[in-house]
Design a protein around this motif. Structure first.
Motif, PDB file in Angstrom:
ATOM      1  N   GLN A  40     -12.868   3.857  -4.235  1.00 55.10           N
ATOM      2  CA  GLN A  40     -12.627   3.934  -5.827  1.00 55.10           C
ATOM      3  C   GLN A  40     -13.006   2.048  -5.682  1.00 55.10           C
ATOM      4  OE1 GLN A  40      -8.559   5.317  -6.657  1.00 55.10           O
ATOM      5  NE2 GLN A  40      -9.609   7.326  -5.854  1.00 55.10           N
ATOM      6  N   ILE A  41     -12.030   1.118  -4.876  1.00 54.48           N
ATOM      7  CA  ILE A  41     -12.270  -0.295  -5.115  1.00 54.48           C
ATOM      8  C   ILE A  41     -13.923  -0.897  -4.925  1.00 54.48           C
ATOM      9  CG2 ILE A  41     -11.509  -2.192  -3.457  1.00 54.48           C
ATOM     10  CD1 ILE A  41      -8.582  -0.941  -6.028  1.00 54.48           C
ATOM     11  N   GLU A  52      -8.018  -8.500 -12.394  1.00 58.35           N
ATOM     12  CA  GLU A  52      -7.140  -7.220 -13.167  1.00 58.35           C
ATOM     13  C   GLU A  52      -7.553  -6.370 -13.186  1.00 58.35           C
ATOM     14  OE1 GLU A  52      -4.386  -9.204 -14.429  1.00 58.35           O
ATOM     15  OE2 GLU A  52      -5.060 -10.892 -13.311  1.00 58.35           O
ATOM     16  N   GLU A  53      -8.798  -5.720 -12.526  1.00 58.62           N
ATOM     17  CA  GLU A  53      -9.218  -4.229 -12.982  1.00 58.62           C
ATOM     18  C   GLU A  53      -8.219  -3.680 -11.199  1.00 58.62           C
ATOM     19  OE1 GLU A  53     -12.483  -0.883 -14.164  1.00 58.62           O
ATOM     20  OE2 GLU A  53     -13.136  -3.225 -14.362  1.00 58.62           O
ATOM     21  N   ILE A  54      -9.443  -4.537 -10.595  1.00 57.12           N
ATOM     22  CA  ILE A  54      -8.585  -4.154  -9.110  1.00 57.12           C
ATOM     23  C   ILE A  54      -7.233  -3.977  -9.270  1.00 57.12           C
ATOM     24  CG2 ILE A  54      -9.256  -4.200  -6.524  1.00 57.12           C
ATOM     25  CD1 ILE A  54     -12.032  -5.481  -7.534  1.00 57.12           C
ATOM     26  N   MET A  55      -6.487  -4.969  -9.712  1.00 51.61           N
ATOM     27  CA  MET A  55      -4.997  -5.240  -9.037  1.00 51.61           C
ATOM     28  C   MET A  55      -4.305  -4.063  -9.498  1.00 51.61           C
ATOM     29  SD  MET A  55      -2.311  -8.231 -10.506  1.00 51.61           S
ATOM     30  CE  MET A  55      -2.473  -6.863 -11.904  1.00 51.61           C
ATOM     31  N   GLY A  56      -4.876  -3.745 -10.677  1.00 50.69           N
ATOM     32  CA  GLY A  56      -4.530  -2.536 -11.599  1.00 50.69           C
ATOM     33  C   GLY A  56      -4.747  -1.791 -10.250  1.00 50.69           C
ATOM     34  N   HIS A  57      -5.746  -1.423 -10.249  1.00 53.96           N
ATOM     35  CA  HIS A  57      -6.157   0.292  -9.575  1.00 53.96           C
ATOM     36  C   HIS A  57      -4.975   0.123  -8.076  1.00 53.96           C
ATOM     37  CE1 HIS A  57      -7.610   3.427  -7.968  1.00 53.96           C
ATOM     38  NE2 HIS A  57      -8.040   2.893  -7.368  1.00 53.96           N
ATOM     39  N   LEU A  58      -5.459  -0.698  -7.440  1.00 52.65           N
ATOM     40  CA  LEU A  58      -4.352  -0.997  -6.263  1.00 52.65           C
ATOM     41  C   LEU A  58      -2.603  -0.851  -6.891  1.00 52.65           C
ATOM     42  CD1 LEU A  58      -5.892  -4.241  -4.833  1.00 52.65           C
ATOM     43  CD2 LEU A  58      -5.967  -1.845  -3.275  1.00 52.65           C
ATOM     44  N   ARG A  59      -2.208  -1.123  -7.825  1.00 50.86           N
ATOM     45  CA  ARG A  59      -0.651  -0.911  -8.161  1.00 50.86           C
ATOM     46  C   ARG A  59      -0.315   0.458  -7.961  1.00 50.86           C
ATOM     47  NH1 ARG A  59       3.105  -4.868 -10.212  1.00 50.86           N
ATOM     48  NH2 ARG A  59       4.103  -3.020 -10.339  1.00 50.86           N
ATOM     49  N   CYS A  75      -0.859  -7.483  -4.176  1.00 46.35           N
ATOM     50  CA  CYS A  75      -1.828  -6.810  -5.315  1.00 46.35           C
ATOM     51  C   CYS A  75      -3.232  -7.971  -6.064  1.00 46.35           C
ATOM     52  CB  CYS A  75      -1.827  -5.448  -5.939  1.00 46.35           C
ATOM     53  SG  CYS A  75      -1.174  -4.255  -5.459  1.00 46.35           S
ATOM     54  N   ARG A  76      -2.816  -8.636  -6.756  1.00 48.23           N
ATOM     55  CA  ARG A  76      -3.160  -9.424  -7.212  1.00 48.23           C
ATOM     56  C   ARG A  76      -4.840 -10.146  -6.011  1.00 48.23           C
ATOM     57  NH1 ARG A  76      -3.852 -11.779 -12.097  1.00 48.23           N
ATOM     58  NH2 ARG A  76      -1.591 -11.099 -12.111  1.00 48.23           N
ATOM     59  N   GLU A  81      -8.999 -11.770  -3.526  1.00 46.74           N
ATOM     60  CA  GLU A  81      -9.898 -11.997  -2.597  1.00 46.74           C
ATOM     61  C   GLU A  81     -10.725 -10.815  -2.499  1.00 46.74           C
ATOM     62  OE1 GLU A  81      -9.937 -12.557   2.253  1.00 46.74           O
ATOM     63  OE2 GLU A  81      -8.722 -12.101   1.087  1.00 46.74           O
ATOM     64  N   ILE A  82     -10.933  -9.595  -3.581  1.00 49.02           N
ATOM     65  CA  ILE A  82     -12.424  -8.820  -2.475  1.00 49.02           C
ATOM     66  C   ILE A  82     -13.621  -8.996  -3.515  1.00 49.02           C
ATOM     67  CG2 ILE A  82     -12.925  -6.228  -4.344  1.00 49.02           C
ATOM     68  CD1 ILE A  82     -10.097  -5.224  -2.631  1.00 49.02           C
ATOM     69  N   VAL A  83     -12.990 -10.183  -5.172  1.00 46.51           N
ATOM     70  CA  VAL A  83     -13.248 -10.369  -6.063  1.00 46.51           C
ATOM     71  C   VAL A  83     -14.675 -11.526  -5.585  1.00 46.51           C
ATOM     72  CG1 VAL A  83     -13.339 -11.648  -8.623  1.00 46.51           C
ATOM     73  CG2 VAL A  83     -12.439  -8.698  -8.304  1.00 46.51           C
ATOM     74  N   ALA A  84     -13.428 -12.751  -4.904  1.00 47.92           N
ATOM     75  CA  ALA A  84     -14.585 -13.244  -3.979  1.00 47.92           C
ATOM     76  C   ALA A  84     -15.565 -13.456  -3.231  1.00 47.92           C
ATOM     77  CB  ALA A  84     -13.466 -14.785  -3.736  1.00 47.92           C
TER      78      ALA A  84
END
Length: 95
Positions: A40-41, A52-59, A75-76, A81-84
């Motif tokens: 999913q990520i 924000e979207e990835i962080m929200g999904h992790l939470r 989570c943020r 790191e994933i976005v970077a």
């Protein structure tokens, strides 16, 4: 999947394994829940989702799928790191 996509997938998998564990249990990290979260990520990242979207999904994953609360800052940090990593890979391909 092309080579870049495979690399992104492996990077996300490793990052979630090493740095983001909802409960800190290697048995869970190897489980179907971990694999589902990585998929999913990966899809979110591949489709250009932001921090924000990835962080929200992790939470949400931690709470809904595992019944656990997660640390917002952590989570943020993982999402950033994933976005970077994704952006760096995209930039490398563009150059």
């Amino acid at each position: 999947m092309n080579t870049r996509e495979k690399q992104l997938y492996r990077t996300i998998d490793r990052l979630l394994w090493d740095k983001w564990s909802s409960i800190g249990d290697d048995d869970i990290a190897e489980s179907e829940e971990h694999a589902d979260c990585v998929q999913q990520i990966y899809r979110l990242a591949l489709n250009g989702a932001g921090t924000e979207e990835i962080m929200g999904h992790l939470r949400r994953h931690a709470l809904a799928d595992l019944g656990l609360f997660s640390n917002l800052r952590h989570c943020r940090s993982i999402a950033e790191e994933i976005v970077a990593v994704r952006d760096a890979m995209s930039e490398a391909v563009a150059n």
